[in-house]
Design a protein around this motif. Structure first.
Motif, PDB file in Angstrom:
ATOM      1  N   SER A  67       0.896  -1.170  -0.124  1.00 27.65           N
ATOM      2  CA  SER A  67       0.041  -0.040   0.136  1.00 27.65           C
ATOM      3  C   SER A  67       1.042   1.228  -0.091  1.00 27.65           C
ATOM      4  O   SER A  67       0.384   2.263  -0.748  1.00 27.65           O
ATOM      5  N   HIS A  70       2.277   1.875  -3.581  1.00 24.01           N
ATOM      6  CA  HIS A  70       1.330   2.327  -4.489  1.00 24.01           C
ATOM      7  C   HIS A  70       0.736   4.175  -4.009  1.00 24.01           C
ATOM      8  O   HIS A  70       0.919   4.736  -5.046  1.00 24.01           O
ATOM      9  N   GLY A  71       0.933   4.036  -2.933  1.00 22.66           N
ATOM     10  CA  GLY A  71       0.609   5.612  -2.359  1.00 22.66           C
ATOM     11  C   GLY A  71       1.712   6.623  -2.595  1.00 22.66           C
ATOM     12  O   GLY A  71       1.512   7.827  -3.274  1.00 22.66           O
ATOM     13  N   ASN A  74       1.484   7.062  -6.589  1.00 23.88           N
ATOM     14  CA  ASN A  74       0.402   8.040  -6.854  1.00 23.88           C
ATOM     15  C   ASN A  74       0.704   9.393  -6.653  1.00 23.88           C
ATOM     16  O   ASN A  74       0.522  10.228  -7.560  1.00 23.88           O
ATOM     17  N   TYR A  75       1.398   9.623  -5.581  1.00 19.54           N
ATOM     18  CA  TYR A  75       1.733  10.835  -5.224  1.00 19.54           C
ATOM     19  C   TYR A  75       2.719  11.596  -6.197  1.00 19.54           C
ATOM     20  O   TYR A  75       2.608  12.623  -6.618  1.00 19.54           O
ATOM     21  N   GLN A  77       3.195  10.524  -9.276  1.00 23.67           N
ATOM     22  CA  GLN A  77       2.356  10.777 -10.605  1.00 23.67           C
ATOM     23  C   GLN A  77       1.284  11.868 -10.603  1.00 23.67           C
ATOM     24  O   GLN A  77       1.378  12.394 -11.368  1.00 23.67           O
ATOM     25  N   ASN A  78       0.488  11.961  -9.548  1.00 25.94           N
ATOM     26  CA  ASN A  78      -0.423  12.852  -9.597  1.00 25.94           C
ATOM     27  C   ASN A  78      -0.453  14.014  -8.543  1.00 25.94           C
ATOM     28  O   ASN A  78      -1.354  14.831  -8.780  1.00 25.94           O
TER      29      ASN A  78
END
Length: 161
Positions: A67, A70-71, A74-75, A77-78
């Motif tokens: 997790s 992925h977090g 995600n940070y 990339q987005n």
């Protein structure tokens, strides 16, 4: 006559890494919207880790779970931060002989991401250096360079010169 009883314990006390402190530091960096530089590696105790640094904070180790990986991505990339690690101390070792950095590297290559490679003549002959620029930072890779890896990357349409 004094009797001295010297006993030396040959096993040093095991100190657990402060992954909660590392996560709190990472959270603070993300809340401020800082750009991060990340390097992935496997720790001495075979745990998946990220080396994280920013413009204002020196590098530190953060032990990863699924997790948290992925977090973090995600940070990067987005630019969106969600509290992703409810228990930072619950990291598990990888299988023996796992190369965590190589797994992450191939994950991005297989996803079709365009990595920027250092020209082969500029790097050490044993290693391949690459960088993946993202909106909130970059991931830096330094993986073992083999003919099989170069063939794989060319097959995946990665630009290596």
């Amino acid at each position: 006559m004094n009797n001295f009883n010297f006993s030396l314990d040959s096993t040093p006390p095991i100190q657990q890494y402060d992954n909660i402190g590392a996560y709190n530091t990472l959270r603070a960096l993300m809340n401020r919207g800082e750009n991060l530089t990340i390097k992935f590696f496997t720790s001495k105790d075979n745990k998946p880790c990220a080396w994280i640094e920013s413009r204002y904070v020196a590098g530190f180790k953060y032990e990863l779970q699924d997790s948290s990986l992925h977090g973090l991505i995600n940070y990067l990339q987005n630019g969106i931060f969600v509290d992703f690690d409810i228990n930072p101390t619950a990291t598990e070792p990888l299988e023996a002989n796992s190369d965590f950095q190589m797994e992450i590297f191939k994950m991005f290559v297989n996803a079709g991401k365009a990595l920027q490679y250092a020209p082969l003549f500029r790097t050490q002959p044993r290693f391949l250096s690459a960088m993946l620029p993202l909106s909130k930072g970059k991931i830096i890779f330094r993986v073992e360079r083999t003919d099989d890896l170069l063939d794989y990357l060319r097959e995946k349409k990665q630009v290596i010169i």
